[in-house]
Design a protein around this motif. Structure first.
Motif, PDB file in Angstrom:
ATOM      1  N   ALA A 258       0.855  -1.185   0.000  1.00  0.00           N
ATOM      2  CA  ALA A 258       0.000   0.000   0.000  1.00  0.00           C
ATOM      3  C   ALA A 258       0.889   1.232   0.000  1.00  0.00           C
ATOM      4  N   LEU A 259       0.529   2.193  -0.831  1.00  0.00           N
ATOM      5  CA  LEU A 259       1.222   3.477  -0.880  1.00  0.00           C
ATOM      6  C   LEU A 259       0.346   4.510  -0.172  1.00  0.00           C
ATOM      7  N   ILE A 260       0.921   5.179   0.835  1.00  0.00           N
ATOM      8  CA  ILE A 260       0.192   6.192   1.598  1.00  0.00           C
ATOM      9  C   ILE A 260       0.808   7.559   1.334  1.00  0.00           C
ATOM     10  N   HIS A 261      -0.016   8.482   0.869  1.00  0.00           N
ATOM     11  CA  HIS A 261       0.409   9.869   0.663  1.00  0.00           C
ATOM     12  C   HIS A 261      -0.108  10.684   1.840  1.00  0.00           C
ATOM     13  N   ALA A 262       0.820  11.213   2.636  1.00  0.00           N
ATOM     14  CA  ALA A 262       0.466  11.995   3.824  1.00  0.00           C
ATOM     15  C   ALA A 262       0.728  13.468   3.570  1.00  0.00           C
ATOM     16  N   ASP A 263      -0.209  14.320   3.987  1.00  0.00           N
ATOM     17  CA  ASP A 263      -0.106  15.758   3.743  1.00  0.00           C
ATOM     18  C   ASP A 263      -0.741  16.513   4.903  1.00  0.00           C
ATOM     19  N   LEU A 264      -0.067  17.585   5.365  1.00  0.00           N
ATOM     20  CA  LEU A 264      -0.611  18.379   6.464  1.00  0.00           C
ATOM     21  C   LEU A 264      -1.721  19.304   5.968  1.00  0.00           C
ATOM     22  N   ASP A 265      -2.699  19.547   6.820  1.00  0.00           N
ATOM     23  CA  ASP A 265      -3.777  20.494   6.530  1.00  0.00           C
ATOM     24  C   ASP A 265      -3.532  21.790   7.310  1.00  0.00           C
ATOM     25  N   SER A 266      -3.909  22.912   6.700  1.00  0.00           N
ATOM     26  CA  SER A 266      -3.754  24.238   7.313  1.00  0.00           C
ATOM     27  C   SER A 266      -2.292  24.589   7.573  1.00  0.00           C
ATOM     28  N   PHE A 267      -1.407  24.059   6.747  1.00  0.00           N
ATOM     29  CA  PHE A 267       0.019  24.329   6.967  1.00  0.00           C
ATOM     30  C   PHE A 267       0.407  25.758   6.577  1.00  0.00           C
ATOM     31  N   LYS A 268      -0.147  26.274   5.479  1.00  0.00           N
ATOM     32  CA  LYS A 268       0.219  27.622   5.047  1.00  0.00           C
ATOM     33  C   LYS A 268      -0.157  28.683   6.083  1.00  0.00           C
ATOM     34  N   PRO A 269      -1.392  28.690   6.587  1.00  0.00           N
ATOM     35  CA  PRO A 269      -1.684  29.681   7.630  1.00  0.00           C
ATOM     36  C   PRO A 269      -0.813  29.508   8.876  1.00  0.00           C
ATOM     37  N   TYR A 270      -0.451  28.263   9.202  1.00  0.00           N
ATOM     38  CA  TYR A 270       0.454  28.034  10.333  1.00  0.00           C
ATOM     39  C   TYR A 270       1.805  28.708  10.066  1.00  0.00           C
ATOM     40  N   ASN A 271       2.302  28.533   8.839  1.00  0.00           N
ATOM     41  CA  ASN A 271       3.571  29.164   8.460  1.00  0.00           C
ATOM     42  C   ASN A 271       3.461  30.683   8.531  1.00  0.00           C
ATOM     43  N   ASP A 272       2.343  31.214   8.052  1.00  0.00           N
ATOM     44  CA  ASP A 272       2.147  32.659   8.073  1.00  0.00           C
ATOM     45  C   ASP A 272       2.064  33.185   9.511  1.00  0.00           C
ATOM     46  N   ALA A 385       0.179   4.354  -9.361  1.00  0.00           N
ATOM     47  CA  ALA A 385      -0.066   4.193  -7.928  1.00  0.00           C
ATOM     48  C   ALA A 385      -0.074   5.541  -7.218  1.00  0.00           C
ATOM     49  N   ALA A 386       0.862   6.409  -7.603  1.00  0.00           N
ATOM     50  CA  ALA A 386       0.939   7.729  -6.982  1.00  0.00           C
ATOM     51  C   ALA A 386      -0.315   8.545  -7.253  1.00  0.00           C
ATOM     52  N   ALA A 387      -0.840   8.441  -8.462  1.00  0.00           N
ATOM     53  CA  ALA A 387      -2.046   9.202  -8.813  1.00  0.00           C
ATOM     54  C   ALA A 387      -3.233   8.765  -7.961  1.00  0.00           C
ATOM     55  N   VAL A 388      -3.358   7.463  -7.714  1.00  0.00           N
ATOM     56  CA  VAL A 388      -4.463   6.973  -6.897  1.00  0.00           C
ATOM     57  C   VAL A 388      -4.306   7.440  -5.448  1.00  0.00           C
ATOM     58  N   ALA A 389      -3.096   7.349  -4.913  1.00  0.00           N
ATOM     59  CA  ALA A 389      -2.864   7.788  -3.535  1.00  0.00           C
ATOM     60  C   ALA A 389      -3.152   9.279  -3.373  1.00  0.00           C
ATOM     61  N   THR A 390      -2.739  10.065  -4.363  1.00  0.00           N
ATOM     62  CA  THR A 390      -2.992  11.510  -4.304  1.00  0.00           C
ATOM     63  C   THR A 390      -4.479  11.810  -4.392  1.00  0.00           C
ATOM     64  N   GLU A 391      -5.188  11.086  -5.240  1.00  0.00           N
ATOM     65  CA  GLU A 391      -6.641  11.274  -5.358  1.00  0.00           C
ATOM     66  C   GLU A 391      -7.331  10.990  -4.026  1.00  0.00           C
ATOM     67  N   MET A 392      -6.925   9.915  -3.369  1.00  0.00           N
ATOM     68  CA  MET A 392      -7.517   9.562  -2.072  1.00  0.00           C
ATOM     69  C   MET A 392      -7.162  10.596  -1.004  1.00  0.00           C
ATOM     70  N   LYS A 393      -5.973  11.152  -1.090  1.00  0.00           N
ATOM     71  CA  LYS A 393      -5.572  12.196  -0.142  1.00  0.00           C
ATOM     72  C   LYS A 393      -6.445  13.431  -0.301  1.00  0.00           C
ATOM     73  N   GLU A 394      -6.763  13.796  -1.534  1.00  0.00           N
ATOM     74  CA  GLU A 394      -7.633  14.943  -1.775  1.00  0.00           C
ATOM     75  C   GLU A 394      -9.053  14.675  -1.259  1.00  0.00           C
ATOM     76  N   VAL A 395      -9.500  13.443  -1.369  1.00  0.00           N
ATOM     77  CA  VAL A 395     -10.802  13.087  -0.817  1.00  0.00           C
ATOM     78  C   VAL A 395     -10.780  13.232   0.707  1.00  0.00           C
ATOM     79  N   ALA A 396      -9.711  12.786   1.331  1.00  0.00           N
ATOM     80  CA  ALA A 396      -9.587  12.908   2.789  1.00  0.00           C
ATOM     81  C   ALA A 396      -9.611  14.366   3.221  1.00  0.00           C
ATOM     82  N   LYS A 397      -9.035  15.251   2.425  1.00  0.00           N
ATOM     83  CA  LYS A 397      -8.981  16.663   2.770  1.00  0.00           C
ATOM     84  C   LYS A 397     -10.357  17.331   2.745  1.00  0.00           C
ATOM     85  N   LEU A 398     -11.318  16.695   2.128  1.00  0.00           N
ATOM     86  CA  LEU A 398     -12.669  17.245   2.107  1.00  0.00           C
ATOM     87  C   LEU A 398     -13.346  17.132   3.469  1.00  0.00           C
TER      88      LEU A 398
END
Length: 412
Positions: A258-272, A385-398
């Motif tokens: 399984a390929l897992i794409h992990a991404d932080l949410d609200s990172f840009k405002p945190y940086n700002d 595989a990367a495209a599918v993992a990224t698609e699922m990550k975008e769904v999670a962000k919803l």
């Protein structure tokens, strides 16, 4: 976010060259050799010149087009490099790469033309692309115009010395990370330590054996490749290694990963809100969380890479994907408040000024995971595989907060 993906044995040195490197007691030292104490390095006389010429005849046939460009990964005629104009006129590569990887080019800086020629022929015979500079200023010009992978640098040169050249290379952004090997006739430890303090990575004492020269160059190249392949922020493997690992799993006759794409949410405002240094701290903390939770899983594969920014890639066993995802979500939510000031952590959000001048309210950092598995499909490429993992990550962000989504669709 997924750049390019989600969007040895040292050959033996010919006997005649080995003889050429050996000191010749009866030979008269060169003028530069006497002045700088290089008694062991004798003038290259007719015998040595004939040796070099004879070896050149035995090298692969060259033509004017191919001779000006390195060859990497078995492909000839790519990445042609124009000649560089230096303080000694137009300098062009004296060799081309053979079996070396793309970008494994060596720059030799030595004021003694015969020695520089001999080193160049030795490296070229072993398959390296080589450029030669006969002085410090010329070497700096070549290095700045086309940064090499390794610099072989003579310590004792008239005018600007090798130590001064070494310092200048380290201060130039184009060559700050280039591997530097000092060539020195001085055997005193203090002299060698001084070179290392000025920025050198290694040194070779003259007279040197050609096999040692090739071994040290290959070691420097291998170390340089490893450094280029890891994230300087987290120390984790980068995109190239992630792709290699994924390609290897896809090539298995029976795919089970399984390929897992992990991404932080609200990172840009945190940086700002907190600045880029705190942003870097949060990325390192995320890497620590991912590594700790991944290490707690007993199944294999078990791999973690840093794609850049706040994006990570994990490779785990198919049957462990959900367990790993749950562990990561719980662990990250437990540590996220500690990344904030007391007031922001207590109220559970931050306020950051938006581009329109108004104040925006953003929740605390969370993590979204997208999972591509081989449970119901077989992948043919890493990009698929990367495209599918990224698609699922975008769904999670919803969905608000830390969460994960897994692809359960059957493949074609």
């Amino acid at each position: 976010m997924y750049p390019g993906l989600f969007s040895g044995t040292v050959p033996p040195v010919p006997h005649d060259l080995a003889e050429a490197f050996a000191p010749t007691p009866r030979a008269r030292p060169s003028r530069i050799g006497r002045r700088q104490g290089r008694i062991q390095l004798t003038r290259v006389g007719p015998r040595l010149r004939a040796c070099t010429a004879e070896r050149a005849k035995q090298l692969p046939e060259r033509n004017s087009a191919a001779d000006q460009q390195p060859r990497g990964s078995g492909v000839e005629g790519v990445n042609a490099q124009p000649p560089v104009r230096t303080d000694r006129g137009v300098a062009a590569p004296i060799g081309r790469a053979g079996t070396s990887e793309d970008g494994d080019r060596v720059l030799v800086i030595d004021d003694e033309p015969d020695i520089a020629e001999l080193v160049g022929v030795t490296l070229r015979t072993a398959g390296y692309a080589v450029e030669v500079a006969h002085g410090g200023n010329e070497g700096l010009a070549l290095a700045s115009a086309r940064p090499p992978a390794v610099v072989l640098l003579d310590v004792m040169m008239p005018g600007i010395t090798g130590l001064q050249v070494c310092e200048a290379l380290r201060q130039d952004v184009a060559t700050a990370t280039t591997s530097i090997i000092m060539l020195t006739a001085k055997r005193a430890t203090a002299d060698q330590v001084e070179g290392l303090r000025r920025g050198a990575d290694d040194y070779i004492t003259k007279p040197f054996d050609p096999d040692e020269l090739l071994a040290r160059v290959e070691t420097a190249l291998r170390r340089g490749r490893k450094l280029r392949e890891v994230s300087p922020l987290t120390g984790l493997p980068g995109n190239f290694e992630i792709t290699r690992q994924l390609d290897s799993l896809i090539a298995e006759p029976v795919q089970s990963f399984a390929l897992i794409h992990a991404d932080l949410d609200s990172f840009k405002p945190y940086n700002d809100r907190y600045g880029f240094l705190k942003g870097d701290d949060s990325i390192r903390t995320t890497a620590e969380v991912l590594l700790r939770e991944l290490s707690a899983i007993g199944t294999k594969p078990r791999f973690l890479g840093h794609l850049g920014g706040d994006d990570f890639a994990l490779l785990v066993a198919d049957e462990s994907a959900e367990e790993v995802a749950n562990r990561i979500v719980d662990a990250f939510d437990a540590i996220a408040p500690s990344l904030y000031g007391p007031l922001d952590a207590q109220r559970g959000f931050i306020e950051v000024r938006a581009r329109d001048g108004g104040m925006g309210r953003y929740p605390l950092l969370s993590i979204s995971l997208g999972i591509a598995t081989t449970r119901r499909r077989r992948y043919t490429t890493a990009h698929e595989a990367a495209a599918v993992a990224t698609e699922m990550k975008e769904v999670a962000k919803l969905h608000p907060g830390s969460t994960w989504r897994i692809d359960r669709r059957a493949g074609p």
